[in-house]
Scaffold this motif. Structure first.
Motif, PDB file in Angstrom:
ATOM      1  N   ALA A  80       0.825  -1.205   0.000  1.00 42.64           N
ATOM      2  CA  ALA A  80       0.000   0.000   0.000  1.00 42.64           C
ATOM      3  C   ALA A  80       0.859   1.255   0.000  1.00 42.64           C
ATOM      4  O   ALA A  80       1.999   1.259   0.471  1.00 42.64           O
ATOM      5  N   ASP A  81       0.284   2.348  -0.498  1.00 41.83           N
ATOM      6  CA  ASP A  81       0.953   3.649  -0.446  1.00 41.83           C
ATOM      7  C   ASP A  81       0.706   4.349   0.882  1.00 41.83           C
ATOM      8  O   ASP A  81       1.502   5.200   1.291  1.00 41.83           O
ATOM      9  N   ALA A  82      -0.397   4.014   1.552  1.00 46.64           N
ATOM     10  CA  ALA A  82      -0.724   4.610   2.844  1.00 46.64           C
ATOM     11  C   ALA A  82      -1.685   3.689   3.582  1.00 46.64           C
ATOM     12  O   ALA A  82      -2.439   2.936   2.957  1.00 46.64           O
ATOM     13  N   LEU A  83      -1.640   3.765   4.913  1.00 46.36           N
ATOM     14  CA  LEU A  83      -2.503   2.930   5.749  1.00 46.36           C
ATOM     15  C   LEU A  83      -3.368   3.796   6.649  1.00 46.36           C
ATOM     16  O   LEU A  83      -2.929   4.838   7.138  1.00 46.36           O
ATOM     17  N   VAL A  84      -4.578   3.316   6.884  1.00 42.16           N
ATOM     18  CA  VAL A  84      -5.471   3.870   7.899  1.00 42.16           C
ATOM     19  C   VAL A  84      -5.812   2.713   8.820  1.00 42.16           C
ATOM     20  O   VAL A  84      -6.366   1.704   8.373  1.00 42.16           O
ATOM     21  N   VAL A 105       3.815  -8.784   9.811  1.00 45.24           N
ATOM     22  CA  VAL A 105       4.222  -7.985   8.654  1.00 45.24           C
ATOM     23  C   VAL A 105       5.732  -8.024   8.457  1.00 45.24           C
ATOM     24  O   VAL A 105       6.493  -8.263   9.394  1.00 45.24           O
ATOM     25  N   ASP A 106       6.129  -7.771   7.229  1.00 44.41           N
ATOM     26  CA  ASP A 106       7.541  -7.605   6.888  1.00 44.41           C
ATOM     27  C   ASP A 106       7.939  -6.172   7.261  1.00 44.41           C
ATOM     28  O   ASP A 106       7.474  -5.215   6.641  1.00 44.41           O
ATOM     29  N   VAL A 107       8.773  -6.020   8.280  1.00 40.69           N
ATOM     30  CA  VAL A 107       9.133  -4.688   8.767  1.00 40.69           C
ATOM     31  C   VAL A 107       9.767  -3.855   7.665  1.00 40.69           C
ATOM     32  O   VAL A 107       9.494  -2.653   7.539  1.00 40.69           O
ATOM     33  N   ASP A 108      10.596  -4.460   6.837  1.00 45.65           N
ATOM     34  CA  ASP A 108      11.256  -3.715   5.758  1.00 45.65           C
ATOM     35  C   ASP A 108      10.242  -3.149   4.767  1.00 45.65           C
ATOM     36  O   ASP A 108      10.451  -2.075   4.200  1.00 45.65           O
ATOM     37  N   ALA A 109       9.136  -3.869   4.554  1.00 41.11           N
ATOM     38  CA  ALA A 109       8.119  -3.397   3.617  1.00 41.11           C
ATOM     39  C   ALA A 109       7.316  -2.239   4.185  1.00 41.11           C
ATOM     40  O   ALA A 109       6.643  -1.516   3.438  1.00 41.11           O
ATOM     41  N   MET A 110       7.393  -2.038   5.495  1.00 40.15           N
ATOM     42  CA  MET A 110       6.615  -0.973   6.139  1.00 40.15           C
ATOM     43  C   MET A 110       7.392   0.334   6.247  1.00 40.15           C
ATOM     44  O   MET A 110       6.809   1.390   6.510  1.00 40.15           O
ATOM     45  N   ALA A 111       8.692   0.291   6.055  1.00 42.00           N
ATOM     46  CA  ALA A 111       9.532   1.465   6.284  1.00 42.00           C
ATOM     47  C   ALA A 111       9.106   2.649   5.411  1.00 42.00           C
ATOM     48  O   ALA A 111       8.973   2.525   4.193  1.00 42.00           O
ATOM     49  N   GLY A 112       8.875   3.791   6.054  1.00 42.49           N
ATOM     50  CA  GLY A 112       8.527   5.006   5.338  1.00 42.49           C
ATOM     51  C   GLY A 112       7.091   5.107   4.882  1.00 42.49           C
ATOM     52  O   GLY A 112       6.718   6.080   4.216  1.00 42.49           O
ATOM     53  N   LYS A 113       6.246   4.151   5.258  1.00 42.30           N
ATOM     54  CA  LYS A 113       4.857   4.152   4.793  1.00 42.30           C
ATOM     55  C   LYS A 113       4.019   5.090   5.672  1.00 42.30           C
ATOM     56  O   LYS A 113       3.996   4.955   6.897  1.00 42.30           O
ATOM     57  N   PRO A 114       3.276   6.037   5.107  1.00 40.57           N
ATOM     58  CA  PRO A 114       2.431   6.926   5.905  1.00 40.57           C
ATOM     59  C   PRO A 114       1.273   6.167   6.551  1.00 40.57           C
ATOM     60  O   PRO A 114       0.621   5.341   5.887  1.00 40.57           O
ATOM     61  N   VAL A 115       1.018   6.460   7.821  1.00 36.92           N
ATOM     62  CA  VAL A 115      -0.023   5.751   8.568  1.00 36.92           C
ATOM     63  C   VAL A 115      -0.836   6.731   9.396  1.00 36.92           C
ATOM     64  O   VAL A 115      -0.276   7.583  10.089  1.00 36.92           O
ATOM     65  N   LEU A 116      -2.142   6.587   9.340  1.00 35.39           N
ATOM     66  CA  LEU A 116      -3.060   7.316  10.220  1.00 35.39           C
ATOM     67  C   LEU A 116      -3.554   6.331  11.261  1.00 35.39           C
ATOM     68  O   LEU A 116      -4.122   5.287  10.919  1.00 35.39           O
ATOM     69  N   ILE A 117      -3.331   6.626  12.555  1.00 35.09           N
ATOM     70  CA  ILE A 117      -3.723   5.716  13.624  1.00 35.09           C
ATOM     71  C   ILE A 117      -4.996   6.212  14.301  1.00 35.09           C
ATOM     72  O   ILE A 117      -5.233   7.417  14.421  1.00 35.09           O
ATOM     73  N   ALA A 118      -5.825   5.262  14.760  1.00 38.85           N
ATOM     74  CA  ALA A 118      -7.071   5.624  15.412  1.00 38.85           C
ATOM     75  C   ALA A 118      -7.490   4.509  16.366  1.00 38.85           C
ATOM     76  O   ALA A 118      -7.015   3.371  16.273  1.00 38.85           O
ATOM     77  N   ALA A 119      -8.389   4.852  17.281  1.00 35.00           N
ATOM     78  CA  ALA A 119      -8.892   3.876  18.243  1.00 35.00           C
ATOM     79  C   ALA A 119     -10.285   4.288  18.697  1.00 35.00           C
ATOM     80  O   ALA A 119     -10.675   5.453  18.601  1.00 35.00           O
ATOM     81  N   THR A 120     -11.025   3.312  19.221  1.00 31.40           N
ATOM     82  CA  THR A 120     -12.346   3.564  19.783  1.00 31.40           C
ATOM     83  C   THR A 120     -12.414   2.986  21.186  1.00 31.40           C
ATOM     84  O   THR A 120     -11.742   1.990  21.491  1.00 31.40           O
ATOM     85  N   GLY A 121     -13.225   3.605  22.027  1.00 36.97           N
ATOM     86  CA  GLY A 121     -13.375   3.127  23.394  1.00 36.97           C
ATOM     87  C   GLY A 121     -14.574   3.758  24.069  1.00 36.97           C
ATOM     88  O   GLY A 121     -15.219   4.657  23.510  1.00 36.97           O
ATOM     89  N   GLY A 122     -14.863   3.298  25.275  1.00 36.41           N
ATOM     90  CA  GLY A 122     -16.039   3.789  25.966  1.00 36.41           C
ATOM     91  C   GLY A 122     -15.837   5.122  26.654  1.00 36.41           C
ATOM     92  O   GLY A 122     -16.792   5.873  26.856  1.00 36.41           O
ATOM     93  N   SER A 123     -14.610   5.432  27.031  1.00 38.36           N
ATOM     94  CA  SER A 123     -14.335   6.640  27.801  1.00 38.36           C
ATOM     95  C   SER A 123     -13.247   7.470  27.133  1.00 38.36           C
ATOM     96  O   SER A 123     -12.286   6.915  26.583  1.00 38.36           O
ATOM     97  N   LEU A 182       1.537  13.395   3.054  1.00 34.13           N
ATOM     98  CA  LEU A 182       2.695  12.493   3.048  1.00 34.13           C
ATOM     99  C   LEU A 182       2.678  11.512   1.880  1.00 34.13           C
ATOM    100  O   LEU A 182       3.691  10.871   1.597  1.00 34.13           O
ATOM    101  N   VAL A 183       1.529  11.380   1.237  1.00 30.57           N
ATOM    102  CA  VAL A 183       1.385  10.396   0.163  1.00 30.57           C
ATOM    103  C   VAL A 183       1.933  10.956  -1.139  1.00 30.57           C
ATOM    104  O   VAL A 183       1.687  12.108  -1.479  1.00 30.57           O
ATOM    105  N   ARG A 184       2.677  10.138  -1.861  1.00 29.04           N
ATOM    106  CA  ARG A 184       3.196  10.517  -3.167  1.00 29.04           C
ATOM    107  C   ARG A 184       2.503   9.685  -4.243  1.00 29.04           C
ATOM    108  O   ARG A 184       2.500   8.456  -4.164  1.00 29.04           O
TER     109      ARG A 184
END
Length: 228
Positions: A80-84, A105-123, A182-184
């Motif tokens: 992928a070019d970017a991850l959510v 995952v292959d750590v080398d394949a992840m290097a430099g990949k743009p990522v948006l992180i998120a989470a859900t919870g009750g509080s 960050l995506v090219r």
């Protein structure tokens, strides 16, 4: 597939159905698509629901290498070019299924990949999971994590379909804009040179050769567990 399109892959760590985590993923993907569209960038989106891969992930962890649909999902995020990514909060961290997936995952394949992180919870108090669990995980994987993480508590869903439901929409839009920056785009359709690595890197042997190496290592590890 449009060869010039940016490939955005979203990983949903939610376990329930319906899932507030999947709802958050869908809203973030839509915002990222809009942000890239503002830059006249075509987008292809794939959403991976980890609950559908639970059996394959468990089997993959047991034998030491991924197979079946889990392998296909890993290939998707590694190319992928970017991850959510998003996970519900369990015991102040991400879900076990989410951890199992990214352990493969292959750590080398992840290097430099743009990522948006998120989470859900009750509080709202669980929002610390972004900086204390998710951000360190993706920093270890050498990805580029956008500054704004998105956390959605139960109270954030009071106006789920409203266009102006306060802080959640603003956080999503800000994070999506940061990811888009960050995506090219693939190729040089707009005359931009492809980014060059900062250091010489070994040539990627390709997914088939890499999979054979992973499987061979996993079989060797499994063989060492057998009684002699």
């Amino acid at each position: 597939m449009n060869d010039g399109a940016v490939r955005v892959v979203a990983v949903n760590g939610g376990l329930s159905e319906p899932s507030s985590t999947r709802m958050l993923i869908d809203r973030m993907v839509a915002a990222v698509t809009d942000a890239l569209g503002d830059r006249e960038v075509a987008v292809e989106v794939e959403v991976i629901d980890l609950r559908d891969l639970a059996v394959d992930l468990g089997r993959s962890m047991a034998v030491g290498f991924a197979s079946g649909e889990a392998r296909a999902a890993l290939d998707a995020i590694e190319s992928a070019d970017a991850l959510v990514v998003a996970s519900p909060v369990f015991n102040a961290s991400y879900s076990g299924l989410f951890k199992m997936f990214f352990d493969l995952v292959d750590v080398d394949a992840m290097a430099g990949k743009p990522v948006l992180i998120a989470a859900t919870g009750g509080s709202p108090r669980h929002s610390m999971v972004l900086d204390h669990a998710l951000r360190p995980l993706f920093s270890y994987l050498r990805t580029l994590v956008v500054p704004t993480g998105v956390y959605a508590a139960s109270e954030d869903w009071a106006g789920t379909e409203s266009a102006d439901d306060g802080g959640l929409n603003r956080r999503i839009d800000r994070a999506a804009t940061e990811l888009a920056g960050l995506v090219r785009p693939r190729g040089s359709s707009r005359g931009e040179p492809a980014p060059q690595p900062l250091v010489d890197e070994p040539r990627d042997p390709g997914p088939d050769a890499r999979q054979q190496t992973i499987e061979a290592a996993g079989i060797a590890n499994f063989a060492r567990l057998l009684p002699s």
